[in-house]
Design a protein around this motif. Structure first.
Motif, PDB file in Angstrom:
ATOM      1  N   VAL A  99       9.529 -10.116  10.642  1.00 29.35           N
ATOM      2  CA  VAL A  99      10.640  -9.964  11.752  1.00 29.35           C
ATOM      3  C   VAL A  99      10.592 -11.481  11.859  1.00 29.35           C
ATOM      4  O   VAL A  99       9.536 -12.044  12.269  1.00 29.35           O
ATOM      5  CB  VAL A  99      10.657  -8.613  12.926  1.00 29.35           C
ATOM      6  N   PRO A 100      11.881 -11.843  12.940  1.00 25.33           N
ATOM      7  CA  PRO A 100      12.219 -12.743  13.702  1.00 25.33           C
ATOM      8  C   PRO A 100      11.089 -12.764  14.686  1.00 25.33           C
ATOM      9  O   PRO A 100      10.453 -11.580  15.575  1.00 25.33           O
ATOM     10  CB  PRO A 100      13.490 -12.968  14.238  1.00 25.33           C
ATOM     11  N   GLY A 112       5.184 -22.506  10.325  1.00 30.90           N
ATOM     12  CA  GLY A 112       6.510 -23.055  10.749  1.00 30.90           C
ATOM     13  C   GLY A 112       8.064 -22.467  10.502  1.00 30.90           C
ATOM     14  O   GLY A 112       9.060 -23.126  11.256  1.00 30.90           O
ATOM     15  N   LEU A 113       7.705 -21.195  10.320  1.00 31.39           N
ATOM     16  CA  LEU A 113       8.813 -20.244   9.703  1.00 31.39           C
ATOM     17  C   LEU A 113       9.498 -19.181  10.759  1.00 31.39           C
ATOM     18  O   LEU A 113       9.323 -18.686  12.029  1.00 31.39           O
ATOM     19  CB  LEU A 113       8.635 -18.521   9.254  1.00 31.39           C
ATOM     20  N   PRO A 114      10.661 -19.263  11.269  1.00 34.05           N
ATOM     21  CA  PRO A 114      11.119 -18.212  12.611  1.00 34.05           C
ATOM     22  C   PRO A 114      10.567 -17.174  12.224  1.00 34.05           C
ATOM     23  O   PRO A 114      11.329 -16.666  13.028  1.00 34.05           O
ATOM     24  CB  PRO A 114      12.219 -18.711  12.461  1.00 34.05           C
ATOM     25  N   SER A 115      10.421 -15.980  11.839  1.00 31.82           N
ATOM     26  CA  SER A 115       9.551 -14.767  11.565  1.00 31.82           C
ATOM     27  C   SER A 115       7.781 -15.107  11.059  1.00 31.82           C
ATOM     28  O   SER A 115       7.437 -16.017  10.630  1.00 31.82           O
ATOM     29  CB  SER A 115      10.285 -14.409  10.002  1.00 31.82           C
ATOM     30  N   VAL A 116       7.916 -13.621  11.832  1.00 31.99           N
ATOM     31  CA  VAL A 116       6.144 -13.316  11.972  1.00 31.99           C
ATOM     32  C   VAL A 116       5.819 -12.244  10.855  1.00 31.99           C
ATOM     33  O   VAL A 116       6.413 -11.151  11.272  1.00 31.99           O
ATOM     34  CB  VAL A 116       5.562 -13.572  13.355  1.00 31.99           C
ATOM     35  N   ALA A 117       5.197 -11.684  10.331  1.00 32.66           N
ATOM     36  CA  ALA A 117       4.148 -10.893   9.656  1.00 32.66           C
ATOM     37  C   ALA A 117       2.981 -10.438  10.714  1.00 32.66           C
ATOM     38  O   ALA A 117       2.250 -10.787  11.261  1.00 32.66           O
ATOM     39  CB  ALA A 117       3.767 -11.375   8.449  1.00 32.66           C
ATOM     40  N   ILE A 118       3.843  -8.921  11.355  1.00 28.22           N
ATOM     41  CA  ILE A 118       3.517  -8.268  12.373  1.00 28.22           C
ATOM     42  C   ILE A 118       2.259  -7.239  11.765  1.00 28.22           C
ATOM     43  O   ILE A 118       3.322  -6.622  10.154  1.00 28.22           O
ATOM     44  CB  ILE A 118       3.674  -8.100  13.759  1.00 28.22           C
ATOM     45  N   ALA A 138      -4.176 -13.164  14.904  1.00 27.26           N
ATOM     46  CA  ALA A 138      -4.009 -13.600  13.300  1.00 27.26           C
ATOM     47  C   ALA A 138      -4.855 -13.268  12.474  1.00 27.26           C
ATOM     48  O   ALA A 138      -6.698 -13.455  12.657  1.00 27.26           O
ATOM     49  CB  ALA A 138      -3.698 -15.288  13.296  1.00 27.26           C
ATOM     50  N   ALA A 139      -4.828 -12.715  11.309  1.00 28.25           N
ATOM     51  CA  ALA A 139      -6.318 -12.724  10.409  1.00 28.25           C
ATOM     52  C   ALA A 139      -5.011 -12.339   9.323  1.00 28.25           C
ATOM     53  O   ALA A 139      -5.293 -11.337   8.598  1.00 28.25           O
ATOM     54  CB  ALA A 139      -7.022 -10.981  10.206  1.00 28.25           C
ATOM     55  N   PRO A 140      -6.075 -13.879   7.672  1.00 27.68           N
ATOM     56  CA  PRO A 140      -5.985 -13.297   6.844  1.00 27.68           C
ATOM     57  C   PRO A 140      -6.990 -12.906   6.296  1.00 27.68           C
ATOM     58  O   PRO A 140      -7.480 -12.350   6.864  1.00 27.68           O
ATOM     59  CB  PRO A 140      -5.950 -14.716   5.913  1.00 27.68           C
ATOM     60  N   SER A 141      -6.865 -12.188   4.584  1.00 28.25           N
ATOM     61  CA  SER A 141      -7.913 -11.872   4.136  1.00 28.25           C
ATOM     62  C   SER A 141      -8.765 -12.461   4.588  1.00 28.25           C
ATOM     63  O   SER A 141      -9.233 -14.170   4.428  1.00 28.25           O
ATOM     64  CB  SER A 141      -7.805 -11.427   2.868  1.00 28.25           C
ATOM     65  N   GLU A 178      -4.610  -5.191   0.048  1.00 27.87           N
ATOM     66  CA  GLU A 178      -4.144  -5.946   1.182  1.00 27.87           C
ATOM     67  C   GLU A 178      -2.867  -4.930   1.108  1.00 27.87           C
ATOM     68  O   GLU A 178      -2.191  -4.386   0.433  1.00 27.87           O
ATOM     69  CB  GLU A 178      -3.690  -7.046   0.656  1.00 27.87           C
ATOM     70  N   SER A 179      -2.385  -5.287   2.406  1.00 29.02           N
ATOM     71  CA  SER A 179      -1.427  -4.723   3.033  1.00 29.02           C
ATOM     72  C   SER A 179      -0.025  -5.118   2.106  1.00 29.02           C
ATOM     73  O   SER A 179       0.755  -5.345   1.565  1.00 29.02           O
ATOM     74  CB  SER A 179      -1.324  -3.831   4.722  1.00 29.02           C
ATOM     75  N   THR A 180       0.598  -3.687   1.905  1.00 31.76           N
ATOM     76  CA  THR A 180       2.183  -3.782   1.740  1.00 31.76           C
ATOM     77  C   THR A 180       2.844  -4.626   2.753  1.00 31.76           C
ATOM     78  O   THR A 180       2.643  -4.549   4.303  1.00 31.76           O
ATOM     79  CB  THR A 180       3.455  -2.256   1.939  1.00 31.76           C
ATOM     80  N   ILE A 181       3.437  -5.691   2.329  1.00 26.62           N
ATOM     81  CA  ILE A 181       4.551  -6.505   2.712  1.00 26.62           C
ATOM     82  C   ILE A 181       5.502  -6.209   3.176  1.00 26.62           C
ATOM     83  O   ILE A 181       6.886  -5.943   1.671  1.00 26.62           O
ATOM     84  CB  ILE A 181       4.082  -7.859   2.946  1.00 26.62           C
TER      85      ILE A 181
END
Ligand code: TXA
Ligand code: MG
Length: 335
Positions: A99-100, A112-118, A138-141, A178-181
């Motif tokens: 989402v933005p 640098g993207l204007p969107s974030v994965a939550i 923040a957590a990647p695999s 991993e989660s569905t995005i």
């Protein structure tokens, strides 16, 4: 070196210790219901930089931010009705929404993207840590960049143990994938960016539209028009070759120690050959997903050089399983 001493049982004292590390901008291995994550303060650039450094991850690949609930997330995003509907249906749980973002999320987190994965995770240990903090994580695999995602605390200690102070043990991950995005930047046109435990059919039902899938895989060098889709992801050290669903190979007993064969379910013709494996007794998709990364890492550690894996049926969770298998196999082409 053995880093198993970094694995901490999820006692109250250890939860407090890890929360303290996170407040001090350190990164910690933490269990989620999907895979283990490498967590750090999402609002602090120095902690986010550590996440990238520990994983060896390129800065063009953005991170998922984990919140305790939708309210906590909405402070940092531009929300919409689809976000609320999906949150009500699937959170806490294995669904990530793009989402933005608001300015409070550092650009480093989103490449640098204007969107974030939550995402709001479900695992009680992850939730217990979030509860002790006044910032999201923040957590990647928690795998070295490009390698298979960890589904046990021991996997994290084995691969990243020398670079981090602690991994909280939450047992084996329920889902194992991993989660569905889902991309909700334009709520009129929701797009699945990564298949996972929440299936396309489940998303369609809530949103009442046909959610399309991002087709194709991003060019590995472009700054993330479709991030998260780097081809050579989830690759074990061994070479992976896929077998069409239902197909079997006759293994040559002479190659038993270098070639492994992995089937969806226990073969009826099963012999006691040491290089034949299966992901589920009955071929059940949840069980296949749950066991997949664990088995791949075990075979890698046993020194198999070539792994033949049978694809899953292409329905429901099978889409997510096959997506990960194709990425594991893509290593061959990348070399
Ligand atoms: O299940 C999961 O999602 C696990 C657990 C730890 O939550 N996390 C996970 O994170 O798989 P990671 O970083 O390994 O994969 C997240 C993917 C990345 O490939 C990234 O490119 C994509 O999500 N992503 C992150 N932010 C994005 C954004 N703003 N737009 C599009 N994709 C994004
Ligand atoms: Mg990953």
């Amino acid at each position: 070196m053995d880093h198993s001493s970094k694995v901490l049982e999820a006692t109250a004292a250890n939860l407090a210790h890890c929360a303290e590390l996170l407040r001090g901008d350190e990164v910690v291995g933490m269990p989620t219901e999907t895979v283990y994550g490498l967590a750090g303060n999402a609002l602090n650039a120095s902690s986010v930089r550590k996440i990238f450094a520990v994983k060896g991850r390129p800065l063009i690949d953005p991170l998922i931010v984990h919140f305790s609930d939708l309210d906590a997330a909405e402070v940092h995003i531009e929300t919409n009705d689809s976000v609320r509907q999906l949150a009500a249906a699937f959170w806490p749980g294995p669904l990530t929404m793009v989402v933005p973002k608001q300015a409070s999320i550092p650009d480093l987190v989103t490449a640098g993207l204007p969107s974030v994965a939550i995402r709001v995770p479900q695992h009680p240990v992850f939730r217990a840590v979030l509860k002790r903090l006044d910032f999201p994580l923040a957590a990647p695999s928690a795998n070295p960049f490009g390698y298979v995602s960890p589904t046990r605390a021991g996997h994290v200690a084995h691969t990243l143990g020398s670079r981090i102070q602690a991994v909280l043990d939450g047992g084996p991950c329920d889902f194992g994938l991993e989660s569905t995005i889902i991309d909700l930047r334009n709520p009129q046109v929701p797009v699945i960016l990564r298949h996972g435990p929440v299936t396309a059919a489940q998303l369609n039902k809530i949103l009442q539209v046909d959610v399309s899938s991002h087709n194709g895989v991003a060019d590995d060098s472009t700054p993330q028009s479709a991030p998260g889709l780097l081809t050579k992801h989830y690759s074990p050290t061994a070479r992976v070759t896929l077998l069409p669903h239902g197909e079997t190979l006759t293994a040559n007993a002479a190659s038993e120690s270098v070639i492994a064969l992995v089937y969806n379910q226990k073969p009826i013709w099963h012999t006691d050959q040491a290089n034949i494996f299966w992901l589920s007794e009955t071929g059940e998709l949840n069980e296949i997903a749950h066991n997949l990364f664990e088995l791949i890492q075990r075979l890698d550690q046993q020194g198999f050089q070539q792994i033949y894996i049978e694809e899953a049926t292409e329905a429901g969770l099978g889409q997510a399983i096959n997506d990960r298998l194709r990425r594991a196999a893509a290593k061959l082409e990348a070399e």
